[in-house]
Design a protein around this motif. Structure first.
Motif, PDB file in Angstrom:
ATOM      1  N   ARG A   1       0.844  -1.196   0.000  1.00 15.20           N
ATOM      2  CA  ARG A   1       0.000   0.000   0.000  1.00 15.20           C
ATOM      3  C   ARG A   1       0.878   1.245   0.000  1.00 15.20           C
ATOM      4  N   VAL A   2       0.503   2.241  -0.813  1.00 15.47           N
ATOM      5  CA  VAL A   2       1.248   3.497  -0.927  1.00 15.47           C
ATOM      6  C   VAL A   2       0.545   4.555  -0.087  1.00 15.47           C
ATOM      7  N   VAL A   3       1.308   5.217   0.773  1.00 10.37           N
ATOM      8  CA  VAL A   3       0.759   6.202   1.704  1.00 10.37           C
ATOM      9  C   VAL A   3       1.391   7.559   1.415  1.00 10.37           C
ATOM     10  N   GLU A   4       0.555   8.591   1.427  1.00  9.00           N
ATOM     11  CA  GLU A   4       1.018   9.962   1.172  1.00  9.00           C
ATOM     12  C   GLU A   4       1.350  10.663   2.484  1.00  9.00           C
ATOM     13  N   ASN A   5       2.514  11.281   2.538  1.00 11.17           N
ATOM     14  CA  ASN A   5       2.931  12.098   3.671  1.00 11.17           C
ATOM     15  C   ASN A   5       3.495  13.408   3.128  1.00 11.17           C
ATOM     16  N   THR A   6       3.972  14.246   4.021  1.00 12.95           N
ATOM     17  CA  THR A   6       4.679  15.448   3.610  1.00 12.95           C
ATOM     18  C   THR A   6       6.140  15.326   4.019  1.00 12.95           C
ATOM     19  N   LEU A   7       6.970  16.109   3.384  1.00 11.67           N
ATOM     20  CA  LEU A   7       8.386  16.095   3.731  1.00 11.67           C
ATOM     21  C   LEU A   7       8.607  16.565   5.163  1.00 11.67           C
ATOM     22  N   PHE A   8       7.709  17.411   5.662  1.00 10.22           N
ATOM     23  CA  PHE A   8       7.821  17.861   7.047  1.00 10.22           C
ATOM     24  C   PHE A   8       7.566  16.717   8.023  1.00 10.22           C
TER      25      PHE A   8
ATOM     26  N   GLN B   1      11.601  19.761  10.388  1.00 17.49           N
ATOM     27  CA  GLN B   1      12.522  20.882  10.600  1.00 17.49           C
ATOM     28  C   GLN B   1      11.952  22.185  10.055  1.00 17.49           C
ATOM     29  N   ASP B   2      11.809  22.254   8.727  1.00 22.60           N
ATOM     30  CA  ASP B   2      11.371  23.488   8.072  1.00 22.60           C
ATOM     31  C   ASP B   2       9.875  23.393   7.760  1.00 22.60           C
ATOM     32  N   PRO B   3       9.055  24.326   8.261  1.00 22.80           N
ATOM     33  CA  PRO B   3       7.617  24.283   7.929  1.00 22.80           C
ATOM     34  C   PRO B   3       7.336  24.399   6.439  1.00 22.80           C
ATOM     35  N   ALA B   4       8.270  24.945   5.671  1.00 24.45           N
ATOM     36  CA  ALA B   4       8.073  25.050   4.230  1.00 24.45           C
ATOM     37  C   ALA B   4       8.044  23.680   3.553  1.00 24.45           C
ATOM     38  N   ASP B   5       8.488  22.634   4.251  1.00 24.00           N
ATOM     39  CA  ASP B   5       8.471  21.285   3.678  1.00 24.00           C
ATOM     40  C   ASP B   5       7.065  20.725   3.560  1.00 24.00           C
ATOM     41  N   HIS B   6       6.065  21.427   4.104  1.00 24.58           N
ATOM     42  CA  HIS B   6       4.679  20.978   3.963  1.00 24.58           C
ATOM     43  C   HIS B   6       4.232  21.020   2.500  1.00 24.58           C
ATOM     44  N   LYS B   7       4.896  21.817   1.676  1.00 21.12           N
ATOM     45  CA  LYS B   7       4.495  21.946   0.273  1.00 21.12           C
ATOM     46  C   LYS B   7       4.889  20.737  -0.570  1.00 21.12           C
TER      47      LYS B   7
ATOM     48  N   TYR C   1       5.279  18.268  -5.946  1.00 18.43           N
ATOM     49  CA  TYR C   1       4.852  19.538  -5.357  1.00 18.43           C
ATOM     50  C   TYR C   1       3.369  19.462  -5.002  1.00 18.43           C
ATOM     51  N   GLY C   2       3.006  20.156  -3.924  1.00 23.67           N
ATOM     52  CA  GLY C   2       1.593  20.286  -3.597  1.00 23.67           C
ATOM     53  C   GLY C   2       0.886  21.189  -4.589  1.00 23.67           C
ATOM     54  N   LYS C   3      -0.422  20.980  -4.784  1.00 29.51           N
ATOM     55  CA  LYS C   3      -1.177  21.760  -5.765  1.00 29.51           C
ATOM     56  C   LYS C   3      -1.204  23.240  -5.407  1.00 29.51           C
ATOM     57  N   GLU C   4      -1.303  23.542  -4.117  1.00 34.80           N
ATOM     58  CA  GLU C   4      -1.369  24.952  -3.710  1.00 34.80           C
ATOM     59  C   GLU C   4      -0.050  25.662  -4.027  1.00 34.80           C
ATOM     60  N   PHE C   5       1.064  24.983  -3.753  1.00 35.80           N
ATOM     61  CA  PHE C   5       2.364  25.597  -4.036  1.00 35.80           C
ATOM     62  C   PHE C   5       2.569  25.772  -5.531  1.00 35.80           C
ATOM     63  N   LEU C   6       2.183  24.768  -6.319  1.00 40.81           N
ATOM     64  CA  LEU C   6       2.341  24.861  -7.769  1.00 40.81           C
ATOM     65  C   LEU C   6       1.463  25.970  -8.337  1.00 40.81           C
TER      66      LEU C   6
END
Length: 253
Positions: free
Chosen positions: A51-58, A63-69, A93-98
């Motif tokens: 199973r493939v699970v989606e996470n964020t780099l944060f 460390q860096d809150p910008a990794d949420h993108k 990349y996240g859709k909002e950041f793109l």
């Protein structure tokens, strides 16, 4: 109304059958690998593998809150006592950041190609670049050529750990180099690896060549054995054909 309630029966709560699985980050993240990053409800451990699970780099680095993108996709490959180990399947990349990178009056250039790392992991890499103002087709073609040449030079020299670090970090050495070379062609607002996807995990070129050599040697030995067997059968037939005829009179006597 629920079907079970209409018939007068009790409705089974499926959540009671769930068990919580702890997800560990892939070991290929180096110092950030092997840590708990998420909890996942599952029904059966055997069906959860793959199973493939989606996470964020944060979630991985914390460390860096910008990794949420940046979204990171991991695949469950083993489960032991409620803890699942995972492998890196890709990022994007996240859709909002793109969406925030798009500007009117500028050009967006994309480049998609497959590349293989030093340890035999084949990835589909997509790079996106945004310019300050619109550029013509010749400059777009030149920018794609520079991107492809740099990726073809760098990725075959990287192992999986280095590839993940260079691809997911916006301040990596690769991103700084590609930005510097891109600005020589046109003024850029942003350039980076938008998306990666793991296509296959093959053996390294050294292991493949060794395996092919052993396979070739085995086939040669098998061919030699078959040749010897054929020669033996031919000799047997020749001997049988050269037998002296048996005299029936001697048997009668």
């Amino acid at each position: 109304m629920v079907k079970g309630a209409r018939r007068g029966g009790r409705v089974r709560d499926k959540w009671r059958d769930k068990q919580w699985l702890i997800l560990d980050s892939p070991n290929s993240f180096g110092d950030f690998g092997g840590h708990h990053i998420n909890y996942l409800p599952i029904t059966d451990t055997t069906t959860a593998i793959g199973r493939v699970v989606e996470n964020t780099l944060f979630d991985i680095k914390k460390q860096d809150p910008a990794d949420h993108k940046t979204k990171v996709f991991v695949e469950i490959n083993n489960i032991n006592e409620g803890v699942a180990s995972t492998i890196f399947k890709g990022h994007e990349y996240g859709k909002e950041f793109l969406r925030s990178l798009v500007r009117r009056g500028s050009s967006m250039i994309t480049h998609i190609h497959n590349y293989t790392t030093q340890d035999g992991h084949e990835f589909r890499v997509e790079i996106v670049a945004f310019t300050q103002r619109r550029i013509n087709s010749s400059k777009k073609h030149e920018l794609r050529r520079v991107i492809h040449n740099l990726l073809s030079e760098k990725i075959p020299q990287w192992d999986l750990n280095t590839f993940i670090k260079q691809a997911t970090d916006d301040n990596s050495e690769f991103n700084r180099e590609i930005l510097e070379k891109g600005k020589r062609i046109s003024s850029l607002r942003h350039i980076g690896i938008k998306k990666t996807k793991l296509l296959s995990s093959l053996k390294s070129p050294i292991e493949r060549s060794a395996t092919e050599t052993e396979t070739g040697a085995t086939e040669t030995e098998t061919g030699a054995t078959e040749t010897e067997t054929g020669a033996t059968e031919t000799e047997t037939e020749n001997i049988e054909n050269n037998k002296e005829p048996v005299d029936d009179r001697e048997n009668a006597a």
